[in-house]
Design an enzyme around this catalytic site. Structure first.
Site, PDB file in Angstrom:
ATOM      1  N   ASP A  51       0.805  -1.145  -0.093  1.00  0.00           N
ATOM      2  CA  ASP A  51       0.126   0.103  -0.071  1.00  0.00           C
ATOM      3  C   ASP A  51       0.850   1.293   0.086  1.00  0.00           C
ATOM      4  O   ASP A  51       2.135   1.079   0.065  1.00  0.00           O
ATOM      5  CB  ASP A  51      -0.948  -0.055   1.198  1.00  0.00           C
ATOM      6  CG  ASP A  51      -2.121   0.667   0.975  1.00  0.00           C
ATOM      7  OD1 ASP A  51      -2.223   1.390   0.037  1.00  0.00           O
ATOM      8  OD2 ASP A  51      -2.976   0.662   1.850  1.00  0.00           O
ATOM      9  N   ASP A 110      -1.229   4.858   7.783  1.00  0.00           N
ATOM     10  CA  ASP A 110      -1.530   5.931   8.527  1.00  0.00           C
ATOM     11  C   ASP A 110      -2.199   5.453   9.752  1.00  0.00           C
ATOM     12  O   ASP A 110      -1.463   5.394  10.860  1.00  0.00           O
ATOM     13  CB  ASP A 110      -2.640   6.757   7.612  1.00  0.00           C
ATOM     14  CG  ASP A 110      -3.270   7.882   8.276  1.00  0.00           C
ATOM     15  OD1 ASP A 110      -2.341   8.519   9.163  1.00  0.00           O
ATOM     16  OD2 ASP A 110      -4.293   8.466   7.892  1.00  0.00           O
ATOM     17  N   LYS A 118       3.513   6.716   8.805  1.00  0.00           N
ATOM     18  CA  LYS A 118       3.641   7.617   9.755  1.00  0.00           C
ATOM     19  C   LYS A 118       3.655   7.530  11.059  1.00  0.00           C
ATOM     20  O   LYS A 118       2.981   6.596  11.677  1.00  0.00           O
ATOM     21  CB  LYS A 118       2.245   8.580   9.682  1.00  0.00           C
ATOM     22  CG  LYS A 118       1.748   9.094   8.353  1.00  0.00           C
ATOM     23  CD  LYS A 118       0.591   9.790   8.354  1.00  0.00           C
ATOM     24  CE  LYS A 118       0.248  10.134   6.743  1.00  0.00           C
ATOM     25  NZ  LYS A 118      -1.100  10.672   6.854  1.00  0.00           N
ATOM     26  N   PRO A 136       1.957  11.806  -6.409  1.00  0.00           N
ATOM     27  CA  PRO A 136       1.757  12.258  -7.682  1.00  0.00           C
ATOM     28  C   PRO A 136       0.696  11.906  -8.325  1.00  0.00           C
ATOM     29  O   PRO A 136       0.058  12.825  -9.376  1.00  0.00           O
ATOM     30  CB  PRO A 136       2.990  11.757  -8.416  1.00  0.00           C
ATOM     31  CG  PRO A 136       3.603  10.417  -7.685  1.00  0.00           C
ATOM     32  CD  PRO A 136       3.149  10.685  -6.320  1.00  0.00           C
TER      33      PRO A 136
END
Ligand code: G4P
Ligand code: MG
Length: 191
Positions: free
Chosen positions: A110, A114, A142, A171
């Site tokens: 992935d 998070d 994170k 992007p």
């Protein structure tokens, strides 16, 4: 056209959240670096499972370095109108994977770890198929309090980069890729 008309990102980004711009080049280099580290660590996966949609492009780049087949799954935690569901759910899942994944070494890919809710849910679902092992690969982890944890079966975890609780601009979400790349370069020049 206003940005949010075209944007597919459903998770709301709180105002003032620090942004980290990441270009396609950077994504490619992060995947290459991690592919090398994974190889050195002795992990040789049989298949890649990509979590859509953020995991698709990193998974395809990984295939360039390890040449393994990719299965794609879709898991969603954020519903229509930015509503946070109670738990992640499958929006696309391939039941035929059961046979293909039994006894196999899976590299689950992935883009970001998070809250870990989506990733941990996906790992638990895949473990039901009795793979030999699941390793987790993400571009960014994170460093923050997570809402869920991986089960003890997860022994290999490969984050290409650890970051704070920033909002990462990938992007593939850019409406203007030149401006996106400019912002990444600007941010790098300040480091
Ligand atoms: P986790 O298990 O990977 O930690 O995922 P979590 O449920 O916490 O994340 C919910 C959604 O928010 C995921 O998107 C995830 O990719 C996205 N997300 C979290 N942090 C960031 C960030 O810093 N930048 C960006 N661009 N996205 C982030 P999703 O529902 O899977 O959608 P998709 O974009 O992958 O299709
Ligand atoms: Mg995602």
């Amino acid at each position: 056209m206003p940005e949010d008309v075209l944007s597919c990102k459903k998770k709301p980004v709180p105002d003032g959240t620090e942004k980290l711009y990441v270009s396609y080049e950077t994504v490619h280099k992060l995947v290459k670096k991690l592919a090398g580290q994974m190889h050195q660590s002795g992990f040789d996966p049989d298949v890649i499972v990509a979590i859509g949609s953020g995991g698709f492009i990193p998974a395809r780049i990984m295939k360039t370095f390890i040449s393994k087949p990719i299965y794609a799954v879709g898991i969603s935690y954020y519903g229509v109108g930015s509503q946070h569901a109670d738990h992640p759910s499958k929006i696309q899942w391939i039941d035929e994977m059961r046979q293909s994944l039994a006894g196999k070494k899976i590299l689950l890919i992935d883009e970001v770890d998070d809250t870990r809710a989506t990733l941990a849910y996906c790992v638990r679902e895949l473990l039901k198929y009795n793979p030999e092992e699941i390793a987790v690969f993400i571009l960014h982890n994170k460093l923050k309090k997570k809402d869920d944890e991986f089960p003890p079966e997860i022994k290999r975890y490969y984050p290409a980069q650890e970051v704070g609780d920033v909002w990462i601009r990938y992007p593939w979400d850019a409406l203007d890729i030149d401006e996106h790349n400019r912002l990444e370069a600007l941010q790098s020049s300040k480091e």
